[in-house]
Design an enzyme around this catalytic site. Structure first.
Site, PDB file in Angstrom:
ATOM      1  N   TYR A 151       0.836  -1.207   0.000  1.00  0.00           N
ATOM      2  CA  TYR A 151       0.000   0.000   0.000  1.00  0.00           C
ATOM      3  C   TYR A 151       0.870   1.256   0.000  1.00  0.00           C
ATOM      4  CZ  TYR A 151      -3.358   3.526   1.565  1.00  0.00           C
ATOM      5  OH  TYR A 151      -4.129   4.654   1.670  1.00  0.00           O
ATOM      6  N   LYS A 155       0.934   4.095  -3.075  1.00  0.00           N
ATOM      7  CA  LYS A 155       0.609   5.500  -2.848  1.00  0.00           C
ATOM      8  C   LYS A 155       1.811   6.410  -3.113  1.00  0.00           C
ATOM      9  CE  LYS A 155      -3.759   5.460  -1.761  1.00  0.00           C
ATOM     10  NZ  LYS A 155      -4.755   6.171  -2.598  1.00  0.00           N
TER      11      LYS A 155
END
Length: 289
Positions: A151, A155
């Site tokens: 994650y 991002k």
């Protein structure tokens, strides 16, 4: 006849989330809102039934679905879009040693490749309107929280690309805002039907399996600002002509200063204070001994 009302398209507008709050905040400012979701029935009725709101079924992982959305928006606005908010995304909690690579690629598909596909598809409409692109990244883009490497990386990729796109789009009169999103209490960790990450029995981190489950119980959003407060900040930044990196969410200003000014040991302490991974591993080892 030119379409005079400003327009915005927001991805990921399911109830309770950041997307629906941003969409509603733009609606309150008089924009025509294209509220989108892969499952439109998940968009709250307070938004879907509001005047000047068009609900669109949109799967940001499908090129055909994106193309249909472009056609729908263009038909309504005469080929313009003032604001595109790339909000749809998915969190991921799993130690790197246990990550399923195929599943990890799906996270990147949603968190990185989908925003790029949306930009390419809607660029002609944004350029025609001399509009604004908003990419919702995360503090995880700059803060290496343990157990979230996939994650975090997805991002970070979006944040870096977003700032690159800003330079590339400026000559066409399109602004780009890269949101570094701090805490927002969306309740996403406690929604019905959500399946928390469970470590495989063979994991080298199996001894802290309860801790991994625990950080997914909503505690990381405790005390955070509401989606509506966050949305008000986003709309304000768009309205005042902001561009570049914008920190938003709980204690955004303090977070920005700490990440910019603190030496590495202090940053490590900050990371471990939020996700006390090292402490839990030490406790597990002591117990095993």
């Amino acid at each position: 006849m030119a379409y005079k009302t400003k327009s915005v398209l927001v991805t990921g507008c399911s109830a309770g989330g950041i997307g629906q709050a941003i969409a509603y905040a733009f609606h309150q400012k008089g924009y025509h809102v294209f509220a989108t979701a892969r499952t439109p029935s998940k968009i709250p009725s307070t938004l879907s039934s509001a005047p000047n709101v068009t609900v669109l079924e949109l799967d940001v992982l499908s090129s055909d679905s994106i193309a249909e959305a472009v056609q729908s928006v263009s038909a309504k606005t005469g080929g313009r879009l003032d604001v595109l908010v790339n909000n749809a995304g998915q969190a991921s909690v799993m130690p790197a040693l246990d990550v399923d690579i195929d599943e990890a690629k799906k996270i990147f598909d949603l968190n990185f490749w989908a925003p790029l596909a949306m930009l390419q598809a809607f660029a002609p409409l944004l350029i025609e309107a001399r509009g604004c692109l908003v990419n919702n990244t995360s503090a995880s883009a700059v803060c290496p929280f343990p157990l979230m490497s996939v994650y975090n990386a997805s991002k970070a990729a979006l944040a870096t690309a977003s700032e690159t796109w800003r330079h590339e789009l400026t000559p066409f009169g399109v602004r780009t805002i890269t949101l570094i999103t701090m805490g927002v209490n969306t309740g996403s960790f406690t929604r019905p039907g959500r399946k928390p990450t469970v470590l495989p029995e063979s994991s080298r981190y199996a001894a802290i399996g309860d801790f991994v489950l625990g950080i997914q119980d909503g505690r990381m959003q405790k005390g955070a600002i509401s989606p509506s407060e966050f949305a008000a900040k986003v709309v304000s930044e768009v309205e005042k002509g902001a561009y570049g990196t914008v920190w938003a969410g709980t204690q955004a200003f303090i977070g920005r200063l700490m990440f910019w000014l603190s030496p590495q040991p202090v940053l490590d302490m900050l990371v471990q204070s939020i996700v006390p991974f090292a402490k839990e591993m030490a406790k597990a080892r002591k117990k095993a001994d």
